[in-house]
Design an enzyme around this catalytic site. Structure first.
Site, short mmCIF file in Angstrom:
data_model
loop_
_atom_site.label_atom_id
_atom_site.label_comp_id
_atom_site.label_asym_id
_atom_site.label_seq_id
_atom_site.Cartn_x
_atom_site.Cartn_y
_atom_site.Cartn_z
N HIS A 15 20.13 -22.20 17.39
CA HIS A 15 18.84 -22.77 16.79
C HIS A 15 17.66 -22.31 17.41
CE1 HIS A 15 21.89 -25.64 15.39
NE2 HIS A 15 21.05 -26.20 14.54
N GLU B 130 22.64 -23.21 1.72
CA GLU B 130 21.48 -22.43 1.86
C GLU B 130 21.53 -21.13 0.62
OE1 GLU B 130 22.88 -23.64 4.40
OE2 GLU B 130 21.16 -24.53 5.53
#
Ligand SMILES: Cc1ncc(C[n+]2csc(CCOP(=O)(O)OP(=O)(O)O)c2C)c(N)n1
Ligand SMILES: [Mg+2]
Lengths: 325, 330
Positions: free
Chosen positions: B134, B65
């Site tokens: 999530h 990321e």
């Protein structure tokens, strides 16, 4: 390097040394606020690398980045003015010592979050590749940055995408106060990691401007030919402490002495002598650099402070700071 | 012959369509992210891009990321308009340095020497039962940072129009795509559809209560408004569409008519964006109000897994209806 190129490199290194000395003195006298991380001792890395690059290549540096701004053509006056919070500073006094930037010369910033700019350099190299511009990006960073995730993510991405980027570690043996060897599992903190990313690595004398120049020139050529990234670990040493007024008591005296005897300016002077450059010619360059920095100090001291409205400019690309209607 | 009027155009189609339209008109637009290329995205929000534009413009990345967003930043500073995908907005935490320290500060701290025209797209929010790591709505994370523009569309058409504006923006934009909206459908907007950043939309007019909503909470609020219409309560619903720039003018002028405000946000109450909306109203619209302000927000807990538990902690039609009812009775 030709004798003329070496002479120019030498003068640039003297200019950096003098500017760093000025930054130190101005900090001590209270004219520079906040902090500084001086690069005296690291001059050969910046100048050797810069002299091997094209003017449109990109540089990303750390908070210890004065030498990189200067090597890419920022003037001592705009650097010192920035440090002294003057409106004429490189970043209009909105960046400070840790964020010197000269974007018109491809020097795309100095970043103070350790390791953060390595992915950016990879991204600039990706951009150069996408645009087919032939430009190369170079990230300079400390030995301490080799233990942060962004270093590893950037190296892998650069390698797997075969990006035209150089990762140049200025290994000065210390992070802030702790020796890098005390916290790193391999002896050469940058170079020993390169194999994990299938990347060629060189360990070099970072205090010899000719060695730096030649190593970077080879890596830049490789990058421009599309052969991918290179890691260079340049061994060097800082002449001041980590930051501010740090006396660097944690460094053993014999180590300091050994490195002070291997001053990049002395190394360059010896090379100039061996090439038959007359001492007067070298001294002329010394004087010219000194005069430039003296004039820069005076000019920066006389420069105006930023107008208050500047606090509210350039959040956005339109120049403003509006966040709501 | 396909009947375009009956074509199903989903929110997820709209993401890919919005990106594709910009990639066709501007060669400097490129995409990078995990599984976005040949695999066409884990949420199928990049379907067709790799096929149409190829590997030179749609790049699959490692699970890195920091490298994704950091590289996007470097590319944005040097002439490209990258669109970086962070698969789930929860993962923004893995590259938060770039969103918090690098991207939003680069222009300012260099005295305007650089611009960072990039988009970070990410799947945000709950409702799909993905559990605590999530599912969170995290638009308030970005909202805490001066220097980022923030978009969170609620309809397919808005996705396309706001995507165009986000990609053309010379400022960095965080673009939240709500997971619970991906399968919903709407109309495909005409070519050239563009919605300027920072323009809220009054999606339902009303006279009794103003409801300010964003992304997933827009449809909840509309459903609540429908129900309450039967009870004689007239609800105005504003879709903010963007958090930065924040269109407070539309909110304040609505309260001029209704004198009552409910803010419905999915991110947690603590530090949620509704707090800022409310503080501006308290400061500049106090005299317009005839009642206290209500916030319906995510609870101050991590998101639980079970649907029944999740419904306890995120805004629902029932909670919105209840808040409006209480307010209109005040
Ligand atoms: C992510 C992060 N962690 C910690 C710091 C605090 N810090 C500033 S400089 C520094 C030492 C870095 O050492 P090195 O990378 O060797 O660079 P040098 O200062 O020696 O040039 C640390 C720990 C920081 N700026 N960023
Ligand atoms: Mg170090």
């Amino acid at each position: 390097m030709t004798p003329e190129e070496l002479l120019d490199a030498y003068e640039e290194m003297v200019l950096i040394r003098r500017t760093e000395k000025a930054a130190h003195d101005l900090f001590m006298s209270g004219l520079v606020k906040g902090t500084t991380h001086l690069a005296a001792g690291h001059e050969a890395v910046a100048v050797g690398a810069s002299s091997a690059m094209r003017p449109d290549d990109y540089v990303f540096a750390t908070y210890r980045g004065h030498h990189h701004a200067l090597a890419r053509g920022a003037t001592p006056e705009e650097c010192l003015a920035e440090l002294m919070s003057r409106a004429t500073g490189l970043c209009q006094a909105k960046g400070g010592s840790m964020h010197l930037t000269k974007a018109t010369n491809g020097m795309l910033g100095s970043y103070a979050i350790v390791g953060a700019h390595l992915p950016m350099a990879a991204g600039a190299a990706w951009s150069a590749k996408l645009r087919g511009s032939g430009q190369v990006a170079v990230a300079f960073f400390g030995d301490g940055a080799t233990n942060i995730g962004a270093f590893h993510e950037a190296l892998n991405l650069a390698a797997v995408w075969s990006l035209p980027v150089l990762f140049v570690c200025e290994n000065n043996l210390y992070m802030e106060y702790t020796p890098i060897e005390a916290v790193t599992a391999v002896p050469n903190p940058a170079a020993d990691r390169a194999a994990g990313y299938n990347m060629p690595a060189d360990i070099i004398d970072g205090n010899d401007v000719v060695v730096v120049h030649e190593t970077v020139a080879r890596a830049v050529e490789r990058a421009r030919k599309g052969e991918g990234p290179t890691l260079i670990e340049a061994q060097t040493y800082r002449h001041f402490g980590h930051s501010r007024a740090d006396p660097a008591k944690y460094r053993p005296a014999d180590e300091v002495e050994r490195w002070m005897k291997h001053d990049p300016l002395d190394v360059a002077r010896a090379r100039l002598e061996a090439l038959g450059v007359p001492p007067e010619t070298v001294a002329d360059r010394d004087h010219r650099a000194a005069a430039t920095v003296d004039a820069a100090i005076a000019a920066a001291k006389n420069a105006p402070e930023p107008v208050p409205a500047l606090a509210f400019t350039d959040v956005w690309a339109d120049g403003g700071a509006a966040w709501r209607t | 012959m396909a009947d375009v009027t009956k074509e199903k155009f989903t929110y997820r189609d709209a993401v890919a369509e919005g990106i594709a339209r910009e990639m066709r008109r501007d060669p400097s637009v490129v995409c990078l992210g995990e599984d976005i290329g040949a695999a066409e995205g884990v949420f199928k929000t990049t379907v067709g891009l790799f096929k149409e534009f190829g590997p030179a413009r749609v790049w699959d990345t490692p699970i890195s990321e920091q490298a994704i967003v950091g590289a996007a930043m470097g590319a944005a500073m040097t002439g490209m308009r990258p669109i970086a995908e962070i698969m789930f907005s929860d993962f923004l935490a893995c590259c938060w340095d770039y969103l918090a320290n690098e991207i939003p500060k680069a222009r300012y701290m260099t005295g305007g020497q650089v611009t960072v025209p990039l988009v970070v797209r990410t799947a945000n929010g709950g409702g799909l039962g993905f559990g605590a790591q999530h599912s969170q709505a995290v638009e308030n994370w970005a909202f805490a940072i001066p220097g980022l523009k923030i978009v969170a569309p609620s309809t397919p058409s808005d996705v396309v129009g706001l995507m165009a504006a986000a990609i053309r923006s010379d400022d960095p934009v965080v673009f939240f795509e709500h997971k619970a909206l991906l399968a919903g459908s709407g109309t495909r907007p005409p070519e050239g559809h563009l919605i300027e950043l920072g323009q809220a939309s009054v999606v339902r007019e009303g006279t009794d209560v103003t409801v300010v909503a964003l992304a997933s909470t827009v449809s909840l609020s509309l459903k609540a408004a429908d129900q309450l219409a039967g009870e004689g309560i007239s609800v105005e619903v504003i879709d903010l569409r963007c958090l930065i720039p924040l269109d407070m003018r539309t909110v304040l002028s609505s309260i001029e008519r209704t004198s009552r405000l409910v803010v419905v946000e999915e991110n947690p109450y603590q530090g949620g964006w509704g707090g800022t909306v409310v503080s501006v109203v308290a400061d500049e619209g106090f005299e317009l109000l005839d009642a206290p302000i209500k916030r319906v927000a995510g609870a101050n807990v991590p998101l639980p897994f079970a649907d029944s538990l999740e419904a306890e902690v995120i805004p629902t039609v029932g909670k919105v209806t209840e808040a409006i009812r209480r307010l209109s009775a005040y």
